[in-house]
Write a protein that holds these residues in place. Sequence first.
Motif, PDB file in Angstrom:
ATOM      1  N   THR A 242      -1.968   6.326   5.242  1.00  0.00           N
ATOM      2  CA  THR A 242      -1.768   4.884   5.067  1.00  0.00           C
ATOM      3  C   THR A 242      -2.171   4.062   6.277  1.00  0.00           C
ATOM      4  N   SER A 243      -2.515   4.710   7.374  1.00  0.00           N
ATOM      5  CA  SER A 243      -2.825   3.974   8.605  1.00  0.00           C
ATOM      6  C   SER A 243      -4.050   3.076   8.443  1.00  0.00           C
TER       7      SER A 243
ATOM      8  N   ALA B 244      -5.760   6.513  -3.045  1.00  0.00           N
ATOM      9  CA  ALA B 244      -4.384   6.998  -2.887  1.00  0.00           C
ATOM     10  C   ALA B 244      -3.811   7.416  -4.235  1.00  0.00           C
ATOM     11  N   VAL B 245      -4.064   6.618  -5.271  1.00  0.00           N
ATOM     12  CA  VAL B 245      -3.585   6.934  -6.617  1.00  0.00           C
ATOM     13  C   VAL B 245      -4.189   8.246  -7.099  1.00  0.00           C
ATOM     14  N   ASN B 246      -5.471   8.462  -6.829  1.00  0.00           N
ATOM     15  CA  ASN B 246      -6.127   9.707  -7.242  1.00  0.00           C
ATOM     16  C   ASN B 246      -5.491  10.925  -6.568  1.00  0.00           C
ATOM     17  N   THR B 247      -5.135  10.785  -5.296  1.00  0.00           N
ATOM     18  CA  THR B 247      -4.476  11.885  -4.579  1.00  0.00           C
ATOM     19  C   THR B 247      -3.138  12.214  -5.225  1.00  0.00           C
ATOM     20  N   ILE B 248      -2.409  11.177  -5.615  1.00  0.00           N
ATOM     21  CA  ILE B 248      -1.092  11.369  -6.228  1.00  0.00           C
ATOM     22  C   ILE B 248      -1.221  11.944  -7.641  1.00  0.00           C
ATOM     23  N   ILE B 249      -2.185  11.446  -8.405  1.00  0.00           N
ATOM     24  CA  ILE B 249      -2.408  11.978  -9.756  1.00  0.00           C
ATOM     25  C   ILE B 249      -2.799  13.449  -9.692  1.00  0.00           C
ATOM     26  N   THR B 250      -3.645  13.793  -8.731  1.00  0.00           N
ATOM     27  CA  THR B 250      -4.058  15.189  -8.559  1.00  0.00           C
ATOM     28  C   THR B 250      -2.841  16.084  -8.326  1.00  0.00           C
TER      29      THR B 250
END
Length: 320
Positions: free
Chosen positions: A61-62, A291-297
């Motif tokens: 998030t930086s 970021a959403v793609n990382t979480i969905i993965t």
Amino acid sequence: MKTLNQMIKTTSAALLAISLTACTANAAASTTTASSAKTGTSSTYAYLLDTTDLEKPEIATSNATGVLADVLKNGVLTIATSPDYPAAEFVDDEGKVWGCEMTLAKYIADSLGVDLDIETMDFSGTLVAVDTGKVDLALSGYGWKKDRAESYELSIGYEGDPSSTESSKHTLITTAANAGKYNSLSDFVGSHIMAQATSLQEMYVQDEILSLDTNGTTNYEPVSTLDQAILGLASGKCDAVALDNSTAENYVKSSDGQFALTNVYFDLTPYGDYQGNVAAAKKGETSLIEAVNTIITAAKDNGYYETWYKEAKEKAGITE
């Protein structure tokens, strides 16, 4: 799953409940700051999912920019949905929003360490809300479409049951009285067809039925919600409704014999290989969608989304 008659009687009450739920959530979100963000079991939509014991990915998030930076600063992720598409999103008798996509939204918010705010609206308004900045993200049963990919940042796909071929089909339903009338897509030429505006099914009707109608005799009518289309079919205002196969089966089962499956399917080969549903962000918001793609993965790799799908089907009263 409600019967058709129950659905007709409770439509107004459900819409009022949706409005009240959204207003309550908005009021809570408006006073939330990053320092007091309500996350996890303390979040506004804690009933959707407890992620305490779930694996959550690390999100860099930086270097967050745009909407993602605002979400992290304000402590709230606001999403848009049209809750008329069980098991992905729906409203129960108490006015609470449920569904596997809503559970995914809660997981996304928790993974970002922020609260969740759900804005409910007509399907046609969900992407407009993204465009205008009213919401940060939209999850509402979207399938990949070329025009959507050109106009929005779309996430990777996610499927409740990747092994199922039935869930990837799209069809039309009609009344039981006309069950034997339609045996091919060309048989729908000259009929009155309803589908949800801006949906995949609208695209299929336009590309694969209206294109066959050289005399312009087919009446295609887009509607805001699937309930409008179903009520239209029940009242004789249309001849058929286009929708995905799983939803079609559920509406037929709950119609007390009033509706029937046509077993006529749209040809999806011209549109590429669909892999379930996608979330949508405003064009250019690559920081958020990455970021959403990382979480969905993470949700897919850990088998969470398949579990949420099964739980949402049970909650919605959907049976095989």
